[in-house]
Design an enzyme around this catalytic site. Structure first.
Site, mmCIF file in Angstrom:
data_model
loop_
_atom_site.group_PDB
_atom_site.id
_atom_site.type_symbol
_atom_site.label_atom_id
_atom_site.label_comp_id
_atom_site.label_asym_id
_atom_site.label_seq_id
_atom_site.Cartn_x
_atom_site.Cartn_y
_atom_site.Cartn_z
ATOM 1 N N GLY A 1 0.773 -1.212 0.056
ATOM 2 C CA GLY A 1 -0.012 -0.134 0.046
ATOM 3 C C GLY A 1 0.781 1.106 0.143
ATOM 4 O O GLY A 1 2.218 1.136 0.238
ATOM 5 N N GLN B 1 3.038 9.847 1.199
ATOM 6 C CA GLN B 1 4.413 9.427 1.358
ATOM 7 C C GLN B 1 5.327 9.812 -0.093
ATOM 8 O O GLN B 1 6.424 9.507 0.036
ATOM 9 C CB GLN B 1 4.197 7.922 1.169
ATOM 10 C CG GLN B 1 3.530 7.272 2.584
ATOM 11 C CD GLN B 1 3.556 5.635 2.778
ATOM 12 O OE1 GLN B 1 2.651 5.440 2.111
ATOM 13 N NE2 GLN B 1 4.527 5.221 3.158
ATOM 14 N N CYS C 1 5.989 -0.138 7.399
ATOM 15 C CA CYS C 1 5.803 1.023 6.535
ATOM 16 C C CYS C 1 6.711 1.554 5.708
ATOM 17 O O CYS C 1 8.043 1.557 6.083
ATOM 18 C CB CYS C 1 5.211 2.141 7.426
ATOM 19 S SG CYS C 1 4.764 3.886 6.284
ATOM 20 N N LEU C 2 6.713 1.683 4.512
ATOM 21 C CA LEU C 2 7.747 2.321 3.617
ATOM 22 C C LEU C 2 8.290 3.511 3.848
ATOM 23 O O LEU C 2 9.603 3.617 3.723
ATOM 24 C CB LEU C 2 7.225 2.325 1.915
ATOM 25 C CG LEU C 2 6.634 1.035 1.199
ATOM 26 C CD1 LEU C 2 6.052 1.446 -0.138
ATOM 27 C CD2 LEU C 2 7.849 -0.079 1.385
ATOM 28 N N HIS D 1 -4.153 1.428 7.610
ATOM 29 C CA HIS D 1 -3.129 1.922 7.670
ATOM 30 C C HIS D 1 -2.897 3.115 6.759
ATOM 31 O O HIS D 1 -2.220 4.037 7.010
ATOM 32 C CB HIS D 1 -1.948 0.678 7.391
ATOM 33 C CG HIS D 1 -0.355 1.368 7.244
ATOM 34 N ND1 HIS D 1 0.671 0.967 8.127
ATOM 35 C CD2 HIS D 1 0.146 1.882 6.462
ATOM 36 C CE1 HIS D 1 1.713 1.203 7.758
ATOM 37 N NE2 HIS D 1 1.568 2.120 6.640
ATOM 38 N N GLU D 2 -3.344 2.667 5.431
ATOM 39 C CA GLU D 2 -3.070 3.902 4.365
ATOM 40 C C GLU D 2 -4.059 5.069 4.587
ATOM 41 O O GLU D 2 -3.705 6.453 4.241
ATOM 42 C CB GLU D 2 -3.369 3.336 3.012
ATOM 43 C CG GLU D 2 -2.575 2.105 2.638
ATOM 44 C CD GLU D 2 -1.034 2.495 2.869
ATOM 45 O OE1 GLU D 2 -0.535 3.636 2.549
ATOM 46 O OE2 GLU D 2 -0.207 1.543 2.974
ATOM 47 N N HIS E 1 -2.506 7.171 7.112
ATOM 48 C CA HIS E 1 -1.638 8.203 6.504
ATOM 49 C C HIS E 1 -2.190 9.634 5.809
ATOM 50 O O HIS E 1 -1.674 10.583 5.718
ATOM 51 C CB HIS E 1 -0.666 7.330 5.074
ATOM 52 C CG HIS E 1 0.453 6.594 5.452
ATOM 53 N ND1 HIS E 1 1.485 7.261 6.038
ATOM 54 C CD2 HIS E 1 0.593 5.217 5.274
ATOM 55 C CE1 HIS E 1 2.380 6.016 6.218
ATOM 56 N NE2 HIS E 1 1.843 4.996 5.599
#
Ligand code: NI
Length: 171
Positions: A49, A54, A102-103, A144-145, A148
């Site tokens: 995701g 990000q 997480c990236l 999670h996304e 963000h």
């Protein structure tokens, strides 16, 4: 398409509340390019995701996709989907605590409790409004996304920071 640099934790852009995209925004070539680049960037990074914040763009847009991978072995699979202005409207009482990464926080994982099942609304890239109920790993990734898009990171959702783990050397 382009692979964009992923913003890492500590950069204030990850902590901003993102603005909603209007249906007219979705027709703009700049928005279409952003969404395509987000997909490309997620795939190139091996993530499941990615949110626009990000890659430094403070708008509510997320992409998700999961095929069984080294990064998430044995995970539920789900196809590529793009959600604009995702909003979670219902959470199950049942929660599941599982590992999350997480990236934007590369090399680390932590145990995060999330609702097992959620209902959310969003726009599809063509502007169609949808409402969906999803469970399991996809529900986790959507939570999670969507976090963000509100400037929230998974570490904020951890209830026991002792599980925060460096996994860099195992990858
Ligand atoms: Ni993330």
């Amino acid at each position: 398409m382009a692979i964009l640099p992923i913003i890492k934790t500590g950069d204030p852009v990850l902590r901003r509340k993102n603005r909603e995209l209007k249906p007219a925004d979705l027709k703009k070539s700049s928005t279409r390019k952003l969404l395509k680049d987000m997909v490309e960037t997620m795939r190139a990074s091996g993530g499941v995701g990615l949110a626009a914040s990000q890659v430094g763009v403070s708008v509510k847009a997320i992409v998700v996709e999961c095929w069984s991978s080294k990064r998430y072995p044995g995970s539920d699979e789900f196809p590529l989907e793009i959600f604009i202005n995702p909003k979670i409207t219902a959470y199950s009482k049942k929660t599941v605590t599982d590992w999350e990464g997480c990236l934007s926080i590369p090399g680390y994982r932590g145990l995060v409790p999330r609702a097992h099942t959620i209902t959310f609304t969003a726009l599809e890239p063509d502007g169609k409004k949808i409402a969906r109920t999803v469970s399991g790993f996809l529900a986790r990734v959507i939570q999670h996304e969507t976090d963000h898009t509100m400037g929230i990171l998974f570490i904020d959702r951890m209830t026991d920071l002792s599980s925060f783990t460096c996994v860099m050397e195992t990858e």
